[in-house]
Design a protein around this motif. Structure first.
Motif, mmCIF file in Angstrom:
data_model
loop_
_atom_site.group_PDB
_atom_site.id
_atom_site.type_symbol
_atom_site.label_atom_id
_atom_site.label_comp_id
_atom_site.label_asym_id
_atom_site.label_seq_id
_atom_site.Cartn_x
_atom_site.Cartn_y
_atom_site.Cartn_z
ATOM 1 N N UNK A 1 0.886 -1.198 0.220
ATOM 2 C CA UNK A 1 0.043 0.160 0.074
ATOM 3 C C UNK A 1 0.920 1.305 0.081
ATOM 4 N N UNK A 2 2.076 1.116 -0.528
ATOM 5 C CA UNK A 2 2.909 2.301 -0.776
ATOM 6 C C UNK A 2 2.184 3.659 -1.349
ATOM 7 N N UNK A 3 1.353 3.530 -2.106
ATOM 8 C CA UNK A 3 0.678 4.520 -2.801
ATOM 9 C C UNK A 3 -0.417 5.111 -2.034
ATOM 10 N N UNK A 4 -1.133 4.404 -1.161
ATOM 11 C CA UNK A 4 -1.951 4.899 -0.003
ATOM 12 C C UNK A 4 -3.469 5.196 -0.519
ATOM 13 N N UNK A 5 -3.688 4.581 -1.733
ATOM 14 C CA UNK A 5 -4.941 5.061 -2.396
ATOM 15 C C UNK A 5 -6.242 4.722 -1.488
ATOM 16 N N UNK A 6 -6.246 3.792 -0.601
ATOM 17 C CA UNK A 6 -7.261 3.787 0.298
ATOM 18 C C UNK A 6 -7.403 4.820 1.198
ATOM 19 N N UNK A 7 -6.067 5.533 1.792
ATOM 20 C CA UNK A 7 -6.305 6.709 2.479
ATOM 21 C C UNK A 7 -6.725 7.855 1.678
ATOM 22 N N UNK A 8 -6.149 8.093 0.330
ATOM 23 C CA UNK A 8 -6.500 9.229 -0.394
ATOM 24 C C UNK A 8 -7.053 8.887 -1.651
ATOM 25 N N UNK A 9 -8.350 8.447 -1.662
ATOM 26 C CA UNK A 9 -9.133 7.780 -2.751
ATOM 27 C C UNK A 9 -9.436 9.054 -3.505
ATOM 28 N N UNK A 10 -9.499 9.003 -4.974
ATOM 29 C CA UNK A 10 -9.708 9.664 -6.050
ATOM 30 C C UNK A 10 -11.213 9.712 -6.375
ATOM 31 N N UNK A 11 -11.992 10.980 -6.266
ATOM 32 C CA UNK A 11 -13.239 10.879 -6.326
ATOM 33 C C UNK A 11 -13.834 10.855 -7.876
ATOM 34 N N UNK A 12 -14.986 10.278 -8.245
ATOM 35 C CA UNK A 12 -15.331 10.245 -9.371
ATOM 36 C C UNK A 12 -15.187 11.572 -10.452
ATOM 37 N N UNK A 13 -14.791 11.258 -11.467
ATOM 38 C CA UNK A 13 -14.380 12.665 -12.297
ATOM 39 C C UNK A 13 -13.138 13.252 -12.069
ATOM 40 N N UNK A 14 -12.415 12.745 -10.936
ATOM 41 C CA UNK A 14 -11.252 13.382 -10.505
ATOM 42 C C UNK A 14 -10.085 13.218 -11.743
ATOM 43 N N UNK A 15 -8.952 13.699 -11.426
ATOM 44 C CA UNK A 15 -7.798 13.384 -12.272
ATOM 45 C C UNK A 15 -6.573 12.905 -11.534
ATOM 46 N N UNK A 16 -6.210 11.785 -12.144
ATOM 47 C CA UNK A 16 -4.778 11.134 -11.501
ATOM 48 C C UNK A 16 -3.772 11.524 -12.700
ATOM 49 N N UNK A 17 -2.719 11.959 -12.148
ATOM 50 C CA UNK A 17 -1.495 12.371 -13.304
ATOM 51 C C UNK A 17 -0.378 11.651 -12.502
ATOM 52 N N UNK A 18 0.284 10.635 -13.622
ATOM 53 C CA UNK A 18 1.572 10.080 -13.488
ATOM 54 C C UNK A 18 2.709 10.618 -14.456
ATOM 55 N N UNK A 26 0.944 0.831 -13.088
ATOM 56 C CA UNK A 26 0.281 1.598 -12.058
ATOM 57 C C UNK A 26 -0.836 2.257 -12.530
ATOM 58 N N UNK A 27 -0.723 2.910 -13.811
ATOM 59 C CA UNK A 27 -1.850 3.794 -14.159
ATOM 60 C C UNK A 27 -3.079 2.936 -14.658
ATOM 61 N N UNK A 28 -2.699 1.769 -15.295
ATOM 62 C CA UNK A 28 -3.867 0.784 -15.545
ATOM 63 C C UNK A 28 -4.527 0.435 -13.937
ATOM 64 N N UNK A 29 -3.850 -0.066 -13.044
ATOM 65 C CA UNK A 29 -4.520 -0.334 -11.974
ATOM 66 C C UNK A 29 -5.162 0.726 -11.337
ATOM 67 N N UNK A 30 -4.729 1.877 -11.380
ATOM 68 C CA UNK A 30 -5.622 3.152 -10.987
ATOM 69 C C UNK A 30 -6.974 3.203 -11.836
ATOM 70 N N UNK A 31 -6.819 3.131 -12.895
ATOM 71 C CA UNK A 31 -7.954 2.991 -13.900
ATOM 72 C C UNK A 31 -9.043 1.986 -13.409
ATOM 73 N N UNK A 32 -8.575 1.140 -13.160
ATOM 74 C CA UNK A 32 -9.418 -0.073 -12.872
ATOM 75 C C UNK A 32 -10.042 0.111 -11.520
ATOM 76 N N UNK A 33 -9.328 0.597 -10.409
ATOM 77 C CA UNK A 33 -9.669 0.741 -8.875
ATOM 78 C C UNK A 33 -10.836 2.007 -9.041
#
Length: 186
Positions: A1-18, A26-33
């Motif tokens: 859990x080094x990226x802490x997506x459970x602690x800092x979730x991304x809300x619908x419509x939000x932007x994840x930038x890598x 990792x980007x594919x994982x985030x897109x599915x999560x």
């Protein structure tokens, strides 16, 4: 859990930038999560860009966009060293581990990313070039990080000890942004 997506979730419509997406996994994982967000992958290594494009198609990811250029402190063309043994070690900081050097296109980090109204989560892993970006942000006393909720930053000072890269100035600058969730990967 080094990226802490459970602690800092991304809300619908939000932007994840890598920034420095390598092969895009990792980007594919985030897109599915978070299937209702926008995933933006920046990568300048042409071999990895092809891998990302293939992965988007194979995984039928409609919420992922790849940008085939790097981000740095200015707009320019630069030499990029490719390491075929460890593609994650490819970088703008050319060294003996690179098998081949190619020209890549770079654009100014702040100019490009300022086109987003907000960034929920940004991950920066660019093998030492983060120092040029943050030196530029620090020198201009940039307020760019005001629009970012979570910053995941890998600082590569220990990989390049002969360059005397100082992460303490970067950490001091980042600490000025009280609202910012910061995760260091060093």
């Amino acid at each position: 859990n080094e990226f802490k997506f459970d602690s800092y979730p991304i809300e619908d419509g939000g932007n994840y930038v890598e920034v420095g997406s390598h092969n895009g996994l990792l980007g594919f994982y985030v897109a599915r999560l978070f299937p209702n967000i926008n995933v933006h992958l920046f990568e300048c290594n042409p071999l990895m860009i092809k891998a990302i494009e293939y992965g988007i198609i194979q995984n039928k990811l409609s919420n992922v966009t790849v940008y085939p250029f790097g981000l740095s402190d200015s707009n320019r063309t630069a030499k990029f060293g490719i390491n075929f043994q460890n593609t994650g070690g490819s970088s703008l900081l050319i060294h003996d581990g690179h098998t081949k050097n190619i020209d890549v296109r770079l654009y100014d980090f702040e100019t490009i990313l300022s086109t987003f109204d907000s960034i929920d989560y940004i991950k920066i892993d660019i093998e030492g070039e983060e120092f040029a970006i943050f030196d530029s942000l620090i020198q201009s006393d940039s307020k760019f990080l005001d629009k970012v909720k979570t910053l995941n930053l890998e600082l590569h000072d220990s990989i390049y000890p002969d360059l005397n890269l100082d992460k303490s100035g970067i950490k001091k600058f980042i600490s000025k942004f009280d609202h910012l969730n910061t995760i260091y990967q060093d």
